[in-house]
Scaffold this motif. Structure first.
Motif, PDB file in Angstrom:
ATOM      1  N   LEU A 147      37.460  50.316  48.140  1.00 57.70           N
ATOM      2  CA  LEU A 147      38.127  51.617  48.049  1.00 57.70           C
ATOM      3  C   LEU A 147      39.625  51.459  48.309  1.00 57.70           C
ATOM      4  O   LEU A 147      40.459  51.977  47.559  1.00 57.70           O
ATOM      5  N   HIS A 148      39.964  50.724  49.347  1.00 61.46           N
ATOM      6  CA  HIS A 148      41.377  50.530  49.679  1.00 61.46           C
ATOM      7  C   HIS A 148      42.088  49.679  48.629  1.00 61.46           C
ATOM      8  O   HIS A 148      43.256  49.932  48.312  1.00 61.46           O
ATOM      9  N   ASN A 149      41.409  48.696  48.057  1.00 61.68           N
ATOM     10  CA  ASN A 149      41.982  47.918  46.962  1.00 61.68           C
ATOM     11  C   ASN A 149      42.316  48.824  45.782  1.00 61.68           C
ATOM     12  O   ASN A 149      43.374  48.708  45.168  1.00 61.68           O
ATOM     13  N   TYR A 150      41.405  49.720  45.459  1.00 67.25           N
ATOM     14  CA  TYR A 150      41.618  50.647  44.344  1.00 67.25           C
ATOM     15  C   TYR A 150      42.847  51.523  44.601  1.00 67.25           C
ATOM     16  O   TYR A 150      43.711  51.664  43.744  1.00 67.25           O
ATOM     17  N   HIS A 151      42.935  52.092  45.791  1.00 61.26           N
ATOM     18  CA  HIS A 151      44.080  52.953  46.113  1.00 61.26           C
ATOM     19  C   HIS A 151      45.389  52.171  46.111  1.00 61.26           C
ATOM     20  O   HIS A 151      46.414  52.671  45.656  1.00 61.26           O
ATOM     21  N   SER A 211      32.154  39.452  46.683  1.00 59.33           N
ATOM     22  CA  SER A 211      32.771  39.866  47.943  1.00 59.33           C
ATOM     23  C   SER A 211      34.296  39.809  47.816  1.00 59.33           C
ATOM     24  O   SER A 211      34.825  38.877  47.211  1.00 59.33           O
ATOM     25  N   PRO A 212      35.012  40.776  48.396  1.00 52.41           N
ATOM     26  CA  PRO A 212      36.474  40.731  48.361  1.00 52.41           C
ATOM     27  C   PRO A 212      37.045  39.439  48.944  1.00 52.41           C
ATOM     28  O   PRO A 212      38.129  39.016  48.552  1.00 52.41           O
ATOM     29  N   THR A 213      36.308  38.789  49.829  1.00 51.50           N
ATOM     30  CA  THR A 213      36.805  37.547  50.430  1.00 51.50           C
ATOM     31  C   THR A 213      36.746  36.376  49.448  1.00 51.50           C
ATOM     32  O   THR A 213      37.354  35.345  49.694  1.00 51.50           O
ATOM     33  N   GLN A 214      36.029  36.544  48.350  1.00 49.61           N
ATOM     34  CA  GLN A 214      35.846  35.462  47.385  1.00 49.61           C
ATOM     35  C   GLN A 214      36.748  35.593  46.160  1.00 49.61           C
ATOM     36  O   GLN A 214      36.704  34.769  45.264  1.00 49.61           O
ATOM     37  N   ARG A 215      37.559  36.642  46.109  1.00 50.76           N
ATOM     38  CA  ARG A 215      38.420  36.884  44.949  1.00 50.76           C
ATOM     39  C   ARG A 215      39.877  36.757  45.349  1.00 50.76           C
ATOM     40  O   ARG A 215      40.467  37.690  45.885  1.00 50.76           O
ATOM     41  N   VAL A 216      40.473  35.631  45.071  1.00 54.24           N
ATOM     42  CA  VAL A 216      41.873  35.403  45.416  1.00 54.24           C
ATOM     43  C   VAL A 216      42.756  36.021  44.346  1.00 54.24           C
ATOM     44  O   VAL A 216      42.710  35.628  43.187  1.00 54.24           O
ATOM     45  N   GLY A 217      43.548  37.007  44.717  1.00 59.71           N
ATOM     46  CA  GLY A 217      44.585  37.519  43.835  1.00 59.71           C
ATOM     47  C   GLY A 217      44.128  38.327  42.640  1.00 59.71           C
ATOM     48  O   GLY A 217      44.928  38.619  41.761  1.00 59.71           O
ATOM     49  N   ALA A 218      42.882  38.725  42.558  1.00 57.78           N
ATOM     50  CA  ALA A 218      42.394  39.433  41.376  1.00 57.78           C
ATOM     51  C   ALA A 218      43.164  40.729  41.134  1.00 57.78           C
ATOM     52  O   ALA A 218      43.543  41.034  40.010  1.00 57.78           O
ATOM     53  N   ALA A 219      43.402  41.489  42.184  1.00 58.64           N
ATOM     54  CA  ALA A 219      44.097  42.766  42.006  1.00 58.64           C
ATOM     55  C   ALA A 219      45.545  42.561  41.575  1.00 58.64           C
ATOM     56  O   ALA A 219      46.053  43.288  40.726  1.00 58.64           O
ATOM     57  N   ALA A 220      46.201  41.573  42.136  1.00 62.40           N
ATOM     58  CA  ALA A 220      47.590  41.306  41.746  1.00 62.40           C
ATOM     59  C   ALA A 220      47.650  40.883  40.282  1.00 62.40           C
ATOM     60  O   ALA A 220      48.527  41.323  39.532  1.00 62.40           O
ATOM     61  N   LEU A 265      48.908  31.785  44.012  1.00 60.19           N
ATOM     62  CA  LEU A 265      47.938  32.327  43.063  1.00 60.19           C
ATOM     63  C   LEU A 265      47.695  31.371  41.899  1.00 60.19           C
ATOM     64  O   LEU A 265      46.557  31.140  41.503  1.00 60.19           O
ATOM     65  N   VAL A 266      48.767  30.838  41.340  1.00 60.50           N
ATOM     66  CA  VAL A 266      48.642  29.920  40.211  1.00 60.50           C
ATOM     67  C   VAL A 266      47.776  28.724  40.589  1.00 60.50           C
ATOM     68  O   VAL A 266      46.883  28.325  39.841  1.00 60.50           O
ATOM     69  N   LYS A 267      48.018  28.153  41.781  1.00 65.59           N
ATOM     70  CA  LYS A 267      47.240  26.991  42.216  1.00 65.59           C
ATOM     71  C   LYS A 267      45.792  27.356  42.520  1.00 65.59           C
ATOM     72  O   LYS A 267      44.865  26.669  42.092  1.00 65.59           O
ATOM     73  N   GLN A 268      45.588  28.442  43.275  1.00 68.54           N
ATOM     74  CA  GLN A 268      44.238  28.823  43.679  1.00 68.54           C
ATOM     75  C   GLN A 268      43.368  29.193  42.488  1.00 68.54           C
ATOM     76  O   GLN A 268      42.176  28.910  42.466  1.00 68.54           O
ATOM     77  N   LEU A 269      43.977  29.866  41.506  1.00 69.66           N
ATOM     78  CA  LEU A 269      43.217  30.325  40.348  1.00 69.66           C
ATOM     79  C   LEU A 269      43.276  29.340  39.181  1.00 69.66           C
ATOM     80  O   LEU A 269      42.730  29.610  38.122  1.00 69.66           O
ATOM     81  N   LYS A 270      43.974  28.218  39.411  1.00 70.93           N
ATOM     82  CA  LYS A 270      44.103  27.169  38.388  1.00 70.93           C
ATOM     83  C   LYS A 270      44.620  27.735  37.062  1.00 70.93           C
ATOM     84  O   LYS A 270      44.087  27.448  35.984  1.00 70.93           O
ATOM     85  N   LEU A 271      45.662  28.556  37.167  1.00 66.45           N
ATOM     86  CA  LEU A 271      46.272  29.146  35.973  1.00 66.45           C
ATOM     87  C   LEU A 271      47.204  28.127  35.322  1.00 66.45           C
ATOM     88  O   LEU A 271      47.802  27.298  36.005  1.00 66.45           O
ATOM     89  N   LYS A 272      47.348  28.211  34.014  1.00 64.73           N
ATOM     90  CA  LYS A 272      48.237  27.300  33.299  1.00 64.73           C
ATOM     91  C   LYS A 272      49.697  27.678  33.507  1.00 64.73           C
ATOM     92  O   LYS A 272      50.575  26.826  33.453  1.00 64.73           O
ATOM     93  N   LYS A 273      49.944  28.967  33.717  1.00 66.89           N
ATOM     94  CA  LYS A 273      51.317  29.415  33.958  1.00 66.89           C
ATOM     95  C   LYS A 273      51.281  30.658  34.837  1.00 66.89           C
ATOM     96  O   LYS A 273      50.240  31.294  35.014  1.00 66.89           O
ATOM     97  N   SER A 274      52.425  31.011  35.339  1.00 67.04           N
ATOM     98  CA  SER A 274      52.538  32.191  36.201  1.00 67.04           C
ATOM     99  C   SER A 274      52.239  33.461  35.408  1.00 67.04           C
ATOM    100  O   SER A 274      52.665  33.589  34.259  1.00 67.04           O
ATOM    101  N   PRO A 275      51.545  34.420  36.019  1.00 70.06           N
ATOM    102  CA  PRO A 275      51.266  35.680  35.330  1.00 70.06           C
ATOM    103  C   PRO A 275      52.442  36.660  35.382  1.00 70.06           C
ATOM    104  O   PRO A 275      52.391  37.724  34.784  1.00 70.06           O
ATOM    105  N   VAL A 276      53.507  36.297  36.087  1.00 71.13           N
ATOM    106  CA  VAL A 276      54.623  37.223  36.293  1.00 71.13           C
ATOM    107  C   VAL A 276      55.340  37.496  34.971  1.00 71.13           C
ATOM    108  O   VAL A 276      55.668  36.581  34.219  1.00 71.13           O
ATOM    109  N   ASN A 277      55.569  38.755  34.716  1.00 78.22           N
ATOM    110  CA  ASN A 277      56.272  39.202  33.520  1.00 78.22           C
ATOM    111  C   ASN A 277      57.656  39.682  33.963  1.00 78.22           C
ATOM    112  O   ASN A 277      57.839  40.843  34.311  1.00 78.22           O
TER     113      ASN A 277
END
Length: 174
Positions: A24-28, A64-73, A154-166
């Motif tokens: 709920l707090h993540n949504y808000h 679980s919210p503890t298992q999702r690194v950076g999903a909301a961001a 976030l990039v390292k934890q989620l093994k992203l190829k590049k930064s999601p920042v726009n």
């Protein structure tokens, strides 16, 4: 039913309730951009859930919210949030761990007692790439170094190829 079984049922209910509250707090916070509790209270709920899951690993679930690194961001970036870099010395607001209340005139917004700072370079996801944003002190921001550290994490934890920042480009800036 045994006392141990009753206690475990209570712990399961507590874990489910914490997850529900955190979602709920993540949504808000992330979707409505209108937190309903201070960050310090959210952190307390999150730590309590982490501790329960550490003591009872059998209760950990992939959702679980503890298992999702950076999903909301990441969701904010995917929705097109643009990030504007502002020069050192321009005013911005620091709202982390500040008390907020729901705005009675607009329940989708919060009224917070934030500090106005004039430190090094900073970023904001508000202002639609309008550089005048950097001079108003009305926008919540973060120090550029902290933001970059968080993005790198976030990039390292989620093994992203590049930064999601726009980032706002020079052409976007008005």
């Amino acid at each position: 039913m045994s006392e141990a079984s009753d206690e475990m049922d209570d712990i399961r209910r507590q874990v489910q309730e914490l997850r529900k509250d955190i979602e709920l707090h993540n949504y808000h916070y992330y979707t409505l951009d209108a937190p309903i509790i201070p960050d310090v209270e959210y952190d307390k709920l999150f730590r309590e859930l982490q501790e329960l899951e550490q003591r009872h690993p059998e209760l950990i679930t992939p959702d679980s919210p503890t298992q999702r690194v950076g999903a909301a961001a990441l969701k904010q970036f995917a929705q097109g949030k643009r990030t504007l870099k502002c020069a050192a010395g321009t005013p911005w607001t620091w709202c982390l761990n500040k008390p907020c209340t729901v705005d009675p005139a607009n329940p989708k917004k919060a009224i917070c007692a934030c500090d106005v700072l004039r430190t090094g370079e900073w970023i904001t996801a508000g202002g639609n790439c309008n550089t005048a944003t950097c001079k108003t002190a009305y926008w919540s921001g973060a120090p550029l170094n902290d933001f970059n550290d968080g993005t790198d994490f976030l990039v390292k934890q989620l093994k992203l190829k590049k930064s999601p920042v726009n980032w706002c480009s020079q052409a976007d800036a008005r």
